[in-house]
Design a protein around this motif. Structure first.
Motif, PDB file in Angstrom:
ATOM      1  N   THR A  39      -2.543  -3.509 -11.292  1.00 10.96           N
ATOM      2  CA  THR A  39      -1.639  -3.279 -10.165  1.00 10.96           C
ATOM      3  C   THR A  39      -0.506  -4.294 -10.168  1.00 10.96           C
ATOM      4  O   THR A  39       0.667  -3.946  -9.989  1.00 10.96           O
ATOM      5  N   LEU A  40      -0.846  -5.562 -10.393  1.00 10.86           N
ATOM      6  CA  LEU A  40       0.174  -6.603 -10.410  1.00 10.86           C
ATOM      7  C   LEU A  40       1.138  -6.431 -11.577  1.00 10.86           C
ATOM      8  O   LEU A  40       2.344  -6.671 -11.428  1.00 10.86           O
ATOM      9  N   MET A  41       0.640  -5.997 -12.716  1.00  8.31           N
ATOM     10  CA  MET A  41       1.510  -5.783 -13.865  1.00  8.31           C
ATOM     11  C   MET A  41       2.509  -4.663 -13.592  1.00  8.31           C
ATOM     12  O   MET A  41       3.694  -4.760 -13.933  1.00  8.31           O
ATOM     13  N   ASP A  42       2.051  -3.580 -12.958  1.00  3.71           N
ATOM     14  CA  ASP A  42       2.960  -2.479 -12.667  1.00  3.71           C
ATOM     15  C   ASP A  42       3.972  -2.889 -11.600  1.00  3.71           C
ATOM     16  O   ASP A  42       5.157  -2.543 -11.697  1.00  3.71           O
ATOM     17  N   ALA A  43       3.514  -3.649 -10.601  1.00  3.52           N
ATOM     18  CA  ALA A  43       4.429  -4.136  -9.579  1.00  3.52           C
ATOM     19  C   ALA A  43       5.457  -5.092 -10.186  1.00  3.52           C
ATOM     20  O   ALA A  43       6.639  -5.071  -9.822  1.00  3.52           O
ATOM     21  N   LEU A  47       0.850  -1.183   0.000  1.00  2.00           N
ATOM     22  CA  LEU A  47       0.000   0.000   0.000  1.00  2.00           C
ATOM     23  C   LEU A  47       0.889   1.237   0.000  1.00  2.00           C
ATOM     24  O   LEU A  47       2.060   1.178   0.377  1.00  2.00           O
ATOM     25  N   HIS A  48       0.321   2.369  -0.401  1.00  2.00           N
ATOM     26  CA  HIS A  48       1.030   3.627  -0.187  1.00  2.00           C
ATOM     27  C   HIS A  48       1.090   3.864   1.316  1.00  2.00           C
ATOM     28  O   HIS A  48       0.179   3.507   2.058  1.00  2.00           O
ATOM     29  N   ARG A  49       2.192   4.464   1.782  1.00  2.00           N
ATOM     30  CA  ARG A  49       2.399   4.613   3.230  1.00  2.00           C
ATOM     31  C   ARG A  49       1.278   5.397   3.907  1.00  2.00           C
ATOM     32  O   ARG A  49       0.930   5.122   5.058  1.00  2.00           O
ATOM     33  N   SER A  50       0.671   6.354   3.196  1.00  2.00           N
ATOM     34  CA  SER A  50      -0.407   7.137   3.811  1.00  2.00           C
ATOM     35  C   SER A  50      -1.641   6.267   4.043  1.00  2.00           C
ATOM     36  O   SER A  50      -2.303   6.371   5.082  1.00  2.00           O
ATOM     37  N   ARG A  51      -1.936   5.380   3.084  1.00  2.00           N
ATOM     38  CA  ARG A  51      -3.097   4.504   3.248  1.00  2.00           C
ATOM     39  C   ARG A  51      -2.836   3.447   4.312  1.00  2.00           C
ATOM     40  O   ARG A  51      -3.734   3.092   5.092  1.00  2.00           O
ATOM     41  N   ARG A 100       3.117   6.405  -5.554  1.00  2.00           N
ATOM     42  CA  ARG A 100       1.929   7.149  -5.947  1.00  2.00           C
ATOM     43  C   ARG A 100       0.714   6.464  -5.355  1.00  2.00           C
ATOM     44  O   ARG A 100       0.505   5.275  -5.532  1.00  2.00           O
ATOM     45  N   GLY A 101      -0.077   7.237  -4.600  1.00  2.00           N
ATOM     46  CA  GLY A 101      -1.228   6.651  -3.941  1.00  2.00           C
ATOM     47  C   GLY A 101      -2.355   6.328  -4.906  1.00  2.00           C
ATOM     48  O   GLY A 101      -2.784   5.193  -5.045  1.00  2.00           O
ATOM     49  N   ALA A 120      -4.374   3.209 -15.703  1.00  2.00           N
ATOM     50  CA  ALA A 120      -3.787   4.543 -15.593  1.00  2.00           C
ATOM     51  C   ALA A 120      -3.574   4.925 -14.137  1.00  2.00           C
ATOM     52  O   ALA A 120      -2.604   5.621 -13.799  1.00  2.00           O
ATOM     53  N   ASN A 121      -4.440   4.449 -13.262  1.00  2.00           N
ATOM     54  CA  ASN A 121      -4.370   4.811 -11.848  1.00  2.00           C
ATOM     55  C   ASN A 121      -3.111   4.279 -11.169  1.00  2.00           C
ATOM     56  O   ASN A 121      -2.618   4.896 -10.225  1.00  2.00           O
ATOM     57  N   VAL A 122      -2.591   3.133 -11.636  1.00  2.00           N
ATOM     58  CA  VAL A 122      -1.424   2.539 -10.981  1.00  2.00           C
ATOM     59  C   VAL A 122      -0.159   2.607 -11.833  1.00  2.00           C
ATOM     60  O   VAL A 122       0.901   2.169 -11.394  1.00  2.00           O
TER      61      VAL A 122
END
Length: 206
Positions: A181-185, A100-104, A136-137, A151-153
């Motif tokens: 999300t998994l593809m970007d990771a 997760l993003h650290r803020s979340r 990026r959150g 686009a979001n991730v």
């Protein structure tokens, strides 16, 4: 916050997130209802089941219900899918949570993917490498349609250069929707030197 949640998990009697029966966070009868799902593509994705029924309820309580104890039982389900791949000859050197993003994570009090990764690593006897960082959150994926999720991730993850050099890694997360999300990771893991990347999640949307 994490200490308070851990103390609460010890003091309270767990109730199954799927059916409400006391005794465990996700009971054996509800686990039996899970039908594993496999998606082979640019990145192989294995899931303990579809994002529906008791499994969907369990994931929601892990993510939004403040019940980190669920990560142990759900992580055991994910580890079973990894074990099946290992038995088929797949090699994995390390477990890498999709963070997760650290803020979340601060708002939630814990990072559920990190907890799942710890559980999977413990069951599989594999080291945990928290090599990825979310820079990026973005909005929660659940709030977006399928077209907006990629686009979001995009560009959301980075890792220190060479931190995964030569390793065959298993990404671990809670839910796969479009797989964006998994593809970007996975791209960030490969940029950090990973020689092969697979993904294991609790549930997948079909």
């Amino acid at each position: 916050m994490e200490l308070a949640l851990a103390v609460r998990d010890v003091l309270l009697v767990p109730r199954c997130a799927g059916c409400g029966e006391p005794g465990s966070w996700f009971c054996v009868p509800c686990r039996i209802l899970c039908d594993p799902v496999a998606h082979d593509g640019r990145i192989g994705i294995r899931a303990a089941g579809a994002h529906a029924g008791p499994l969907r309820a369990a994931v929601r309580r892990l993510k939004y219900g403040g019940e980190p104890g669920l990560a142990q039982d759900l992580g055991a389900l994910v580890a079973l899918e990894l074990a099946r791949d290992l038995a088929r000859g797949v090699t994995v050197d390390a477990i890498v949570p999709v963070p997760l993003h650290r803020s979340r994570a601060a708002t939630r009090g814990y990072d559920q993917a990190a907890l799942l990764g710890q559980a999977v690593g413990a069951h599989a006897g594999l080291p945990l490498r928290q090599a990825l960082h979310r820079i990026r959150g973005g909005r929660p994926q659940v709030e977006l349609d399928r077209a907006a999720r990629a686009a979001n991730v995009r560009g959301a993850f980075v890792a220190e250069a060479g931190s995964l050099r030569g390793l065959r890694v298993a990404l671990v997360d809670d839910v796969a929707t479009t797989g964006a999300t998994l593809m970007d990771a996975a791209a960030a893991a490969r940029a950090a030197g990973a020689r092969a990347v697979r993904a294991y999640v609790v549930a997948v949307e079909e």
